[in-house]
Motif scaffolding. Structure first.
Motif, PDB file in Angstrom:
ATOM      1  N   HIS A 139      -1.494  16.186   5.370  1.00 54.00           N
ATOM      2  CA  HIS A 139      -1.491  17.534   4.957  1.00 54.00           C
ATOM      3  C   HIS A 139      -0.638  18.104   6.119  1.00 54.00           C
ATOM      4  N   LYS A 140      -1.209  17.904   7.277  1.00 51.69           N
ATOM      5  CA  LYS A 140      -0.634  18.601   8.628  1.00 51.69           C
ATOM      6  C   LYS A 140       0.963  18.183   8.716  1.00 51.69           C
ATOM      7  N   ASN A 141       1.269  16.834   8.205  1.00 48.20           N
ATOM      8  CA  ASN A 141       2.868  16.677   8.327  1.00 48.20           C
ATOM      9  C   ASN A 141       3.552  16.946   6.727  1.00 48.20           C
ATOM     10  N   GLY A 142       3.067  17.497   6.055  1.00 53.73           N
ATOM     11  CA  GLY A 142       3.383  17.926   4.632  1.00 53.73           C
ATOM     12  C   GLY A 142       3.851  16.799   3.980  1.00 53.73           C
ATOM     13  N   LEU A 143       3.113  15.631   3.922  1.00 50.80           N
ATOM     14  CA  LEU A 143       3.332  14.434   3.395  1.00 50.80           C
ATOM     15  C   LEU A 143       2.330  14.342   2.178  1.00 50.80           C
ATOM     16  N   ASP A 144       2.769  13.512   1.090  1.00 48.27           N
ATOM     17  CA  ASP A 144       1.900  13.425  -0.037  1.00 48.27           C
ATOM     18  C   ASP A 144       2.146  11.993  -0.353  1.00 48.27           C
ATOM     19  N   TYR A 145       1.121  10.933  -0.198  1.00 47.61           N
ATOM     20  CA  TYR A 145       1.388   9.605  -0.614  1.00 47.61           C
ATOM     21  C   TYR A 145       0.227   9.335  -1.339  1.00 47.61           C
ATOM     22  N   CYS A 146       0.150   8.225  -2.333  1.00 49.56           N
ATOM     23  CA  CYS A 146      -0.840   7.688  -2.843  1.00 49.56           C
ATOM     24  C   CYS A 146      -1.813   7.067  -1.945  1.00 49.56           C
ATOM     25  N   ILE A 147      -3.148   7.350  -1.908  1.00 48.84           N
ATOM     26  CA  ILE A 147      -3.927   6.664  -0.940  1.00 48.84           C
ATOM     27  C   ILE A 147      -4.988   5.907  -1.852  1.00 48.84           C
ATOM     28  N   GLU A 148      -5.194   4.613  -1.339  1.00 48.76           N
ATOM     29  CA  GLU A 148      -6.221   3.812  -1.623  1.00 48.76           C
ATOM     30  C   GLU A 148      -7.300   3.514  -0.670  1.00 48.76           C
ATOM     31  N   GLU A 149      -8.586   3.670  -0.980  1.00 49.67           N
ATOM     32  CA  GLU A 149      -9.426   3.279   0.069  1.00 49.67           C
ATOM     33  C   GLU A 149      -9.918   1.855  -0.183  1.00 49.67           C
ATOM     34  N   ASP A 150      -9.222   0.892   0.033  1.00 52.48           N
ATOM     35  CA  ASP A 150      -9.467  -0.396  -0.369  1.00 52.48           C
ATOM     36  C   ASP A 150      -9.330  -1.498   0.837  1.00 52.48           C
ATOM     37  N   LEU A 151      -9.542  -0.772   2.142  1.00 55.02           N
ATOM     38  CA  LEU A 151      -9.267  -1.731   3.320  1.00 55.02           C
ATOM     39  C   LEU A 151     -10.540  -1.596   4.409  1.00 55.02           C
ATOM     40  N   ARG A 152     -11.055  -2.453   4.785  1.00 56.38           N
ATOM     41  CA  ARG A 152     -11.988  -2.706   5.857  1.00 56.38           C
ATOM     42  C   ARG A 152     -11.495  -3.198   7.126  1.00 56.38           C
ATOM     43  N   THR A 153     -11.448  -2.284   8.104  1.00 59.37           N
ATOM     44  CA  THR A 153     -10.674  -2.046   9.260  1.00 59.37           C
ATOM     45  C   THR A 153     -11.573  -1.436  10.247  1.00 59.37           C
ATOM     46  N   ILE A 154     -11.078  -2.122  11.503  1.00 56.96           N
ATOM     47  CA  ILE A 154     -11.967  -1.164  12.872  1.00 56.96           C
ATOM     48  C   ILE A 154     -11.008  -0.007  13.140  1.00 56.96           C
ATOM     49  N   GLY A 155     -10.040   0.126  12.507  1.00 51.70           N
ATOM     50  CA  GLY A 155      -8.847   1.297  12.714  1.00 51.70           C
ATOM     51  C   GLY A 155      -7.518   0.939  12.202  1.00 51.70           C
ATOM     52  N   GLY A 156      -7.018   2.060  11.974  1.00 53.69           N
ATOM     53  CA  GLY A 156      -5.469   1.948  11.525  1.00 53.69           C
ATOM     54  C   GLY A 156      -5.454   1.830   9.967  1.00 53.69           C
ATOM     55  N   LEU A 157      -4.504   1.385   9.226  1.00 55.11           N
ATOM     56  CA  LEU A 157      -4.077   1.390   7.997  1.00 55.11           C
ATOM     57  C   LEU A 157      -3.027   0.457   7.534  1.00 55.11           C
ATOM     58  N   CYS A 158      -2.664   0.334   6.271  1.00 52.75           N
ATOM     59  CA  CYS A 158      -1.674  -0.557   6.076  1.00 52.75           C
ATOM     60  C   CYS A 158      -0.864   0.184   4.751  1.00 52.75           C
ATOM     61  N   GLY A 159       0.485  -0.085   4.738  1.00 57.75           N
ATOM     62  CA  GLY A 159       1.088   0.554   3.758  1.00 57.75           C
ATOM     63  C   GLY A 159       1.983  -0.479   3.004  1.00 57.75           C
ATOM     64  N   THR A 160       2.265  -0.053   1.604  1.00 60.68           N
ATOM     65  CA  THR A 160       2.725  -1.436   0.641  1.00 60.68           C
ATOM     66  C   THR A 160       3.624  -0.227  -0.095  1.00 60.68           C
ATOM     67  N   SER A 161       4.720  -1.229  -0.703  1.00 63.05           N
ATOM     68  CA  SER A 161       5.678  -0.346  -1.406  1.00 63.05           C
ATOM     69  C   SER A 161       4.917  -0.285  -2.691  1.00 63.05           C
ATOM     70  N   ALA A 162       4.976   0.497  -3.728  1.00 64.30           N
ATOM     71  CA  ALA A 162       4.566   0.717  -5.011  1.00 64.30           C
ATOM     72  C   ALA A 162       4.441  -0.736  -5.589  1.00 64.30           C
ATOM     73  N   ASP A 163       5.393  -1.720  -5.655  1.00 63.60           N
ATOM     74  CA  ASP A 163       5.342  -2.840  -6.389  1.00 63.60           C
ATOM     75  C   ASP A 163       4.544  -4.032  -5.613  1.00 63.60           C
ATOM     76  N   GLY A 164       4.322  -3.447  -4.255  1.00 65.14           N
ATOM     77  CA  GLY A 164       3.293  -4.297  -3.639  1.00 65.14           C
ATOM     78  C   GLY A 164       4.183  -5.545  -2.886  1.00 65.14           C
ATOM     79  N   LYS A 165       5.366  -5.726  -3.016  1.00 64.15           N
ATOM     80  CA  LYS A 165       6.240  -6.577  -2.466  1.00 64.15           C
ATOM     81  C   LYS A 165       6.682  -6.498  -0.834  1.00 64.15           C
ATOM     82  N   ILE A 166       6.438  -5.374  -0.227  1.00 65.87           N
ATOM     83  CA  ILE A 166       6.763  -4.856   0.847  1.00 65.87           C
ATOM     84  C   ILE A 166       5.543  -4.331   1.517  1.00 65.87           C
ATOM     85  N   ARG A 167       5.002  -4.924   2.893  1.00 63.36           N
ATOM     86  CA  ARG A 167       3.730  -4.635   3.447  1.00 63.36           C
ATOM     87  C   ARG A 167       3.829  -4.261   4.965  1.00 63.36           C
TER      88      ARG A 167
END
Length: 197
Positions: A139-167
């Motif tokens: 919101h702060k950066n005016g961005l709108d992306y699909c978010i999936e809460e499917d990750l367990r981590t001590i911190g950080g995140l992952c991003g993928t292309s919509a088709d999942g081929k690029i991570r």
């Protein structure tokens, strides 16, 4: 009497000839003994030299094996120290979300993921513990992306292309793993003062 003188003369000549033959035989025996002693000394020297070479080779082999064993043990200790340092780092990061700096760190991690997937339809995979923070950053950066809460981590995140081929994996665990892989030599240098101790 002439006959007796003749016999004495023959006996004397025979004795003289005997002495000469015995003297020649003694000389020949002495020459053979000297030659044998010389050959024996040469053979002894050869065997002694070979024994010295064999001993030097075995000594060098034993030294090499001992050095290899020491290097193996030093390497094992180094690896143990590195693993302990990584484990300690993971333990320290376990509570990173409660650190006041985590929000700005998370924002940088989000930015890196988005930049690495530029031109793709991006799906952000986050830990549910970061859901609110992720929404704020977007919101702060005016961005709108699909978010999936499917990750367990001590911190950080992952991003993928919509088709999942690029991570783009930007979790703290992955970053720490990359640091470990890339910086083993630097860690060894810091811990023990160099690659050879």
């Amino acid at each position: 009497m002439a006959y007796e003188d003749l016999i004495k003369s023959i006996e004397s000549a025979a004795d003289e000839k005997n002495r000469e033959v015995l003297l020649d035989a003694d000389r020949e025996i002495e020459a053979i003994l000297r030659e044998t002693e010389t050959e024996l000394s040469a053979i002894h020297a050869q065997y002694l030299e070979k024994a010295k070479r064999d001993l030097a080779l075995e000594s060098n082999r034993q030294k090499f094996l001992a050095k290899q064993e020491v290097k193996r043990k030093v390497s094992s200790v180094r690896q143990q120290l590195i693993h302990e340092a990584i484990d300690k780092s993971l333990q320290n990061m376990a509570h990173i979300r409660s650190d006041s700096m985590y929000a700005s760190l998370y924002e940088r991690l989000v930015d890196e993921v988005i930049r690495s997937l530029a031109g793709e339809q991006i799906v952000l995979h986050i830990d549910p513990a970061d859901a609110t923070l992720c929404e704020k950053v977007l919101h702060k950066n005016g961005l709108d992306y699909c978010i999936e809460e499917d990750l367990r981590t001590i911190g950080g995140l992952c991003g993928t292309s919509a088709d999942g081929k690029i991570r783009a994996d930007n979790t703290l665990e992955t970053r720490l793993s990359k640091i470990q892989e890339q910086s083993t030599l630097e860690i060894i240098t810091l811990i023990l003062g160099g690659p050879d101790g």
